[in-house]
Write an enzyme that holds these catalytic residues in place. Sequence first.
Site, mmCIF file in Angstrom:
data_model
loop_
_atom_site.group_PDB
_atom_site.id
_atom_site.type_symbol
_atom_site.label_atom_id
_atom_site.label_comp_id
_atom_site.label_asym_id
_atom_site.label_seq_id
_atom_site.Cartn_x
_atom_site.Cartn_y
_atom_site.Cartn_z
ATOM 1 N N GLY A 14 -30.181 21.429 -81.283
ATOM 2 C CA GLY A 14 -30.299 22.342 -82.253
ATOM 3 C C GLY A 14 -29.288 23.407 -82.433
ATOM 4 N N SER A 15 -28.300 23.416 -81.316
ATOM 5 C CA SER A 15 -27.600 24.794 -81.275
ATOM 6 C C SER A 15 -26.567 25.020 -82.485
ATOM 7 C CB SER A 15 -26.685 24.335 -80.068
ATOM 8 O OG SER A 15 -25.670 23.541 -80.465
ATOM 9 N N MET A 92 -29.130 12.241 -85.442
ATOM 10 C CA MET A 92 -28.709 11.090 -84.843
ATOM 11 C C MET A 92 -29.022 9.754 -85.275
ATOM 12 S SD MET A 92 -26.612 12.771 -83.237
ATOM 13 C CE MET A 92 -25.801 12.266 -81.757
ATOM 14 N N ASN A 109 -22.400 16.765 -92.940
ATOM 15 C CA ASN A 109 -22.497 16.354 -91.430
ATOM 16 C C ASN A 109 -21.586 17.375 -90.626
ATOM 17 O OD1 ASN A 109 -23.649 14.962 -89.394
ATOM 18 N ND2 ASN A 109 -21.678 13.398 -89.487
ATOM 19 N N HIS A 111 -19.404 16.705 -87.293
ATOM 20 C CA HIS A 111 -19.160 15.483 -86.189
ATOM 21 C C HIS A 111 -18.162 16.091 -84.958
ATOM 22 C CE1 HIS A 111 -18.554 11.484 -84.888
ATOM 23 N NE2 HIS A 111 -17.633 11.546 -84.867
HETATM 24 C C1 GAR Z 1 -23.252 18.107 -82.173
HETATM 25 O O1 GAR Z 1 -22.277 18.204 -81.361
HETATM 26 C C2 GAR Z 1 -22.643 17.241 -83.290
HETATM 27 O O2 GAR Z 1 -21.529 17.397 -83.717
HETATM 28 C C3 GAR Z 1 -23.191 16.057 -83.050
HETATM 29 O O3 GAR Z 1 -24.330 16.311 -82.323
HETATM 30 C C4 GAR Z 1 -24.338 17.501 -81.289
HETATM 31 C C5 GAR Z 1 -25.470 18.231 -81.879
HETATM 32 O O4 GAR Z 1 -25.830 19.364 -81.030
HETATM 33 N N1 GAR Z 1 -23.419 15.229 -84.107
HETATM 34 C C6 GAR Z 1 -23.209 13.978 -84.003
HETATM 35 O O5 GAR Z 1 -22.478 13.168 -83.124
HETATM 36 C C7 GAR Z 1 -23.277 13.055 -85.282
HETATM 37 N N2 GAR Z 1 -22.890 11.678 -85.372
HETATM 38 P P1 GAR Z 1 -26.832 20.449 -81.490
HETATM 39 O O6 GAR Z 1 -28.108 19.509 -81.514
HETATM 40 O O7 GAR Z 1 -26.604 21.236 -80.278
HETATM 41 O O8 GAR Z 1 -26.300 21.043 -82.739
#
Ligand code: GAR
Length: 194
Positions: A14-15, A92, A109, A111
């Site tokens: 969730g950052s 995800m 989104n 990515h």
């Molecule tokens: C992020 O780096 C985002 O780009 C990635 O998941 C991470 C979530 O981090 N998303 C994907 O890979 C989508 N295909 P977070 O929960 O700390 O925000």
Amino acid sequence: MTPLRIGVMASGNGSNFEAIVQAIQAGRLGADIPLLVVNNKNCGAHQRADRFGIPVEVVDHRGYTDREALDRELVSLFQAQQVDVVVMAGWMRIVTDVLVDAFPERLVNIHPSLLPSFRGLDAVGQALQAGVSISGCTVHIVTADLDAGPILAQAAVPVLAADTHASLSGRVQKQEHVLLPATLQQNAHRWRQG
Ligand code: GAR
């Protein structure tokens, strides 16, 4: 100006969700988050929302027969909150036309690669494996094709010879936390309905 109503979906730490909240609190993003949806009740995103007093709904994918049924629930939750835009901040799960069609041009989104390179799972691992010297992150509109919708903004980061998965992920995420709120602010006029 009326605040942009942002619905957020998150599965993990969730950052990026917190980066949006921080930008709102700092006055860099004119928005409200009426709802965060998570698919795992113990995820970091849920804890962060609790800390900020932002309403959370848990929609556990294991309780649904198929992806469409899960997406129907998401649509109903976000429509009930009359959100202007829905942001997948580390969601995800693969989404279906049910969600895409309910929020045309309004589903966003983030990515962790410079799309169109390294679509799909573990984009950071894919970049390391490919031996690229530049990677980064992309904010894009979600369409039916996985990680292939129109690009709104990108940020590049160097890939260093000594990089591990963790070090490259950290560098990419630092850029994500700047890029995502800034891109939402820049595009708010497209989505604001009030
Ligand atoms: C992020 O780096 C985002 O780009 C990635 O998941 C991470 C979530 O981090 N998303 C994907 O890979 C989508 N295909 P977070 O929960 O700390 O925000």
